[in-house]
Design a protein around this motif. Structure first.
Motif, mmCIF file in Angstrom:
data_model
loop_
_atom_site.group_PDB
_atom_site.id
_atom_site.type_symbol
_atom_site.label_atom_id
_atom_site.label_comp_id
_atom_site.label_asym_id
_atom_site.label_seq_id
_atom_site.Cartn_x
_atom_site.Cartn_y
_atom_site.Cartn_z
ATOM 1 N N LYS A 151 0.836 -1.212 0.000
ATOM 2 C CA LYS A 151 0.000 0.000 0.000
ATOM 3 C C LYS A 151 0.863 1.250 0.000
ATOM 4 O O LYS A 151 0.533 2.247 -0.650
ATOM 5 C CB LYS A 151 -0.923 0.015 1.210
ATOM 6 N N ALA A 152 1.972 1.218 0.731
ATOM 7 C CA ALA A 152 2.859 2.382 0.788
ATOM 8 C C ALA A 152 3.602 2.585 -0.527
ATOM 9 O O ALA A 152 3.818 3.717 -0.958
ATOM 10 C CB ALA A 152 3.858 2.215 1.939
ATOM 11 N N ILE A 153 3.973 1.491 -1.177
ATOM 12 C CA ILE A 153 4.708 1.574 -2.442
ATOM 13 C C ILE A 153 3.783 1.967 -3.597
ATOM 14 O O ILE A 153 4.185 2.685 -4.508
ATOM 15 C CB ILE A 153 5.392 0.221 -2.747
ATOM 16 N N ASP A 154 2.555 1.492 -3.557
ATOM 17 C CA ASP A 154 1.578 1.746 -4.630
ATOM 18 C C ASP A 154 0.311 2.352 -4.016
ATOM 19 O O ASP A 154 -0.756 1.750 -4.051
ATOM 20 C CB ASP A 154 1.272 0.423 -5.350
ATOM 21 N N PRO A 155 0.411 3.567 -3.447
ATOM 22 C CA PRO A 155 -0.712 4.133 -2.706
ATOM 23 C C PRO A 155 -1.968 4.374 -3.550
ATOM 24 O O PRO A 155 -3.082 4.302 -3.042
ATOM 25 C CB PRO A 155 -0.166 5.439 -2.142
ATOM 26 N N ASP A 184 3.403 6.537 -14.989
ATOM 27 C CA ASP A 184 2.615 7.352 -14.062
ATOM 28 C C ASP A 184 2.982 7.010 -12.619
ATOM 29 O O ASP A 184 3.189 7.893 -11.796
ATOM 30 C CB ASP A 184 1.124 7.131 -14.314
ATOM 31 N N TRP A 185 3.084 5.722 -12.325
ATOM 32 C CA TRP A 185 3.463 5.289 -10.975
ATOM 33 C C TRP A 185 4.858 5.799 -10.630
ATOM 34 O O TRP A 185 5.085 6.349 -9.548
ATOM 35 C CB TRP A 185 3.424 3.755 -10.884
ATOM 36 N N ALA A 186 5.805 5.648 -11.542
ATOM 37 C CA ALA A 186 7.198 6.011 -11.282
ATOM 38 C C ALA A 186 7.379 7.521 -11.122
ATOM 39 O O ALA A 186 8.142 7.972 -10.261
ATOM 40 C CB ALA A 186 8.096 5.492 -12.406
ATOM 41 N N LEU A 187 6.676 8.303 -11.916
ATOM 42 C CA LEU A 187 6.843 9.756 -11.860
ATOM 43 C C LEU A 187 6.260 10.376 -10.597
ATOM 44 O O LEU A 187 6.757 11.387 -10.119
ATOM 45 C CB LEU A 187 6.189 10.406 -13.082
ATOM 46 N N PHE A 188 5.214 9.769 -10.062
ATOM 47 C CA PHE A 188 4.558 10.364 -8.901
ATOM 48 C C PHE A 188 4.823 9.590 -7.620
ATOM 49 O O PHE A 188 4.094 9.717 -6.647
ATOM 50 C CB PHE A 188 3.055 10.493 -9.163
ATOM 51 N N ASP A 189 5.875 8.799 -7.651
ATOM 52 C CA ASP A 189 6.251 7.999 -6.492
ATOM 53 C C ASP A 189 7.138 8.832 -5.575
ATOM 54 O O ASP A 189 8.094 9.450 -6.028
ATOM 55 C CB ASP A 189 6.987 6.753 -6.977
ATOM 56 N N ASP A 190 6.833 8.838 -4.291
ATOM 57 C CA ASP A 190 7.658 9.605 -3.349
ATOM 58 C C ASP A 190 7.954 8.789 -2.085
ATOM 59 O O ASP A 190 7.843 9.272 -0.981
ATOM 60 C CB ASP A 190 6.994 10.939 -3.002
ATOM 61 N N HIS A 191 8.376 7.575 -2.272
ATOM 62 C CA HIS A 191 8.677 6.669 -1.171
ATOM 63 C C HIS A 191 10.165 6.752 -0.852
ATOM 64 O O HIS A 191 10.975 7.025 -1.725
ATOM 65 C CB HIS A 191 8.282 5.246 -1.582
ATOM 66 N N GLU A 192 10.537 6.494 0.410
ATOM 67 C CA GLU A 192 11.951 6.566 0.800
ATOM 68 C C GLU A 192 12.766 5.406 0.242
ATOM 69 O O GLU A 192 13.966 5.518 0.049
ATOM 70 C CB GLU A 192 12.099 6.536 2.331
ATOM 71 N N MET A 193 12.147 4.277 -0.002
ATOM 72 C CA MET A 193 12.828 3.091 -0.502
ATOM 73 C C MET A 193 13.308 3.342 -1.934
ATOM 74 O O MET A 193 12.629 4.010 -2.710
ATOM 75 C CB MET A 193 11.839 1.914 -0.479
ATOM 76 N N ALA A 194 14.458 2.806 -2.266
ATOM 77 C CA ALA A 194 14.993 2.955 -3.623
ATOM 78 C C ALA A 194 14.012 2.359 -4.633
ATOM 79 O O ALA A 194 13.351 1.361 -4.354
ATOM 80 C CB ALA A 194 16.342 2.241 -3.736
ATOM 81 N N GLN A 195 13.932 2.982 -5.797
ATOM 82 C CA GLN A 195 12.946 2.551 -6.779
ATOM 83 C C GLN A 195 13.149 1.096 -7.204
ATOM 84 O O GLN A 195 12.177 0.349 -7.352
ATOM 85 C CB GLN A 195 12.953 3.461 -7.996
ATOM 86 N N ILE A 239 10.280 -1.768 -7.035
ATOM 87 C CA ILE A 239 9.873 -2.579 -8.184
ATOM 88 C C ILE A 239 10.022 -4.063 -7.862
ATOM 89 O O ILE A 239 9.132 -4.865 -8.154
ATOM 90 C CB ILE A 239 10.676 -2.196 -9.442
ATOM 91 N N THR A 240 11.125 -4.434 -7.240
ATOM 92 C CA THR A 240 11.346 -5.830 -6.861
ATOM 93 C C THR A 240 10.262 -6.312 -5.903
ATOM 94 O O THR A 240 9.746 -7.424 -6.046
ATOM 95 C CB THR A 240 12.740 -5.999 -6.228
ATOM 96 N N THR A 241 9.887 -5.474 -4.957
ATOM 97 C CA THR A 241 8.833 -5.834 -4.004
ATOM 98 C C THR A 241 7.505 -6.037 -4.716
ATOM 99 O O THR A 241 6.782 -7.002 -4.445
ATOM 100 C CB THR A 241 8.700 -4.742 -2.921
ATOM 101 N N LEU A 242 7.180 -5.150 -5.651
ATOM 102 C CA LEU A 242 5.939 -5.294 -6.418
ATOM 103 C C LEU A 242 5.971 -6.546 -7.298
ATOM 104 O O LEU A 242 4.973 -7.256 -7.417
ATOM 105 C CB LEU A 242 5.690 -4.057 -7.271
ATOM 106 N N LEU A 243 7.118 -6.808 -7.895
ATOM 107 C CA LEU A 243 7.250 -8.020 -8.707
ATOM 108 C C LEU A 243 7.064 -9.275 -7.859
ATOM 109 O O LEU A 243 6.402 -10.221 -8.287
ATOM 110 C CB LEU A 243 8.614 -8.062 -9.385
ATOM 111 N N ASP A 244 7.652 -9.274 -6.684
ATOM 112 C CA ASP A 244 7.496 -10.425 -5.790
ATOM 113 C C ASP A 244 6.034 -10.615 -5.398
ATOM 114 O O ASP A 244 5.550 -11.732 -5.293
ATOM 115 C CB ASP A 244 8.348 -10.264 -4.530
ATOM 116 N N HIS A 245 5.345 -9.509 -5.184
ATOM 117 C CA HIS A 245 3.954 -9.572 -4.729
ATOM 118 C C HIS A 245 2.988 -9.944 -5.851
ATOM 119 O O HIS A 245 2.128 -10.806 -5.669
ATOM 120 C CB HIS A 245 3.552 -8.228 -4.104
#
Length: 90
Positions: free
Chosen positions: A6-10, A34-45, A49-55
Motif C-alpha cells: 500500500k505504501a509503495i503503490d498508494p 505514471d506510478w514512477a513519476l509520482f512515487d515519493d517513497h523513501e525506498m529505492a525505486q 519494483i522488486t517488491t511489487l514483482l514479488d507480490h
C-alpha cells in the motif's frame, strides 16, 4: 494487501493493472510511468519494483506489467554513459 505494498503503490495503479483483463504492454508502460513519476517513497525505486514483482509478478509471470517492471529493473541495473564534462571528470 500488505502495508508495504500500500505504501509503495498508494494509488493502486500497479494493483489495478493486474486486474485489467486483456491489458496490453503499451498500456502497462503508461501506467508504470505514471506510478514512477509520482512515487515519493523513501525506498529505492529498484527495491520498490522488486517488491511489487514479488507480490504481483509471482502469480502472473507472463502479464505485461510483470514484463514492464522486469525491463525497468534491467534498465536500472545497466550503467548509463554520462556525456559532457560530468562524464569526463565524474
Amino acid at each position: 494487501m500488505t502495508d508495504l505494498i500500500k505504501a509503495i503503490d498508494p494509488r493502486g495503479l500497479i494493483r489495478e493493472s493486474y486486474r485489467i483483463e486483456g491489458i496490453r504492454i503499451e498500456e502497462c508502460r503508461s501506467i508504470f510511468l505514471d506510478w514512477a513519476l509520482f512515487d515519493d517513497h523513501e525506498m529505492a525505486q529498484a527495491e520498490r519494483i522488486t517488491t511489487l514483482l514479488d507480490h504481483y509478478g509471482a502469480d502472473a509471470p507472463d502479464h505485461p506489467m510483470t514484463q514492464v517492471m522486469r525491463l525497468a529493473l534491467d534498465e536500472a541495473a545497466t550503467p548509463k554513459r554520462r556525456g559532457g564534462r560530468k562524464g569526463r571528470v565524474g
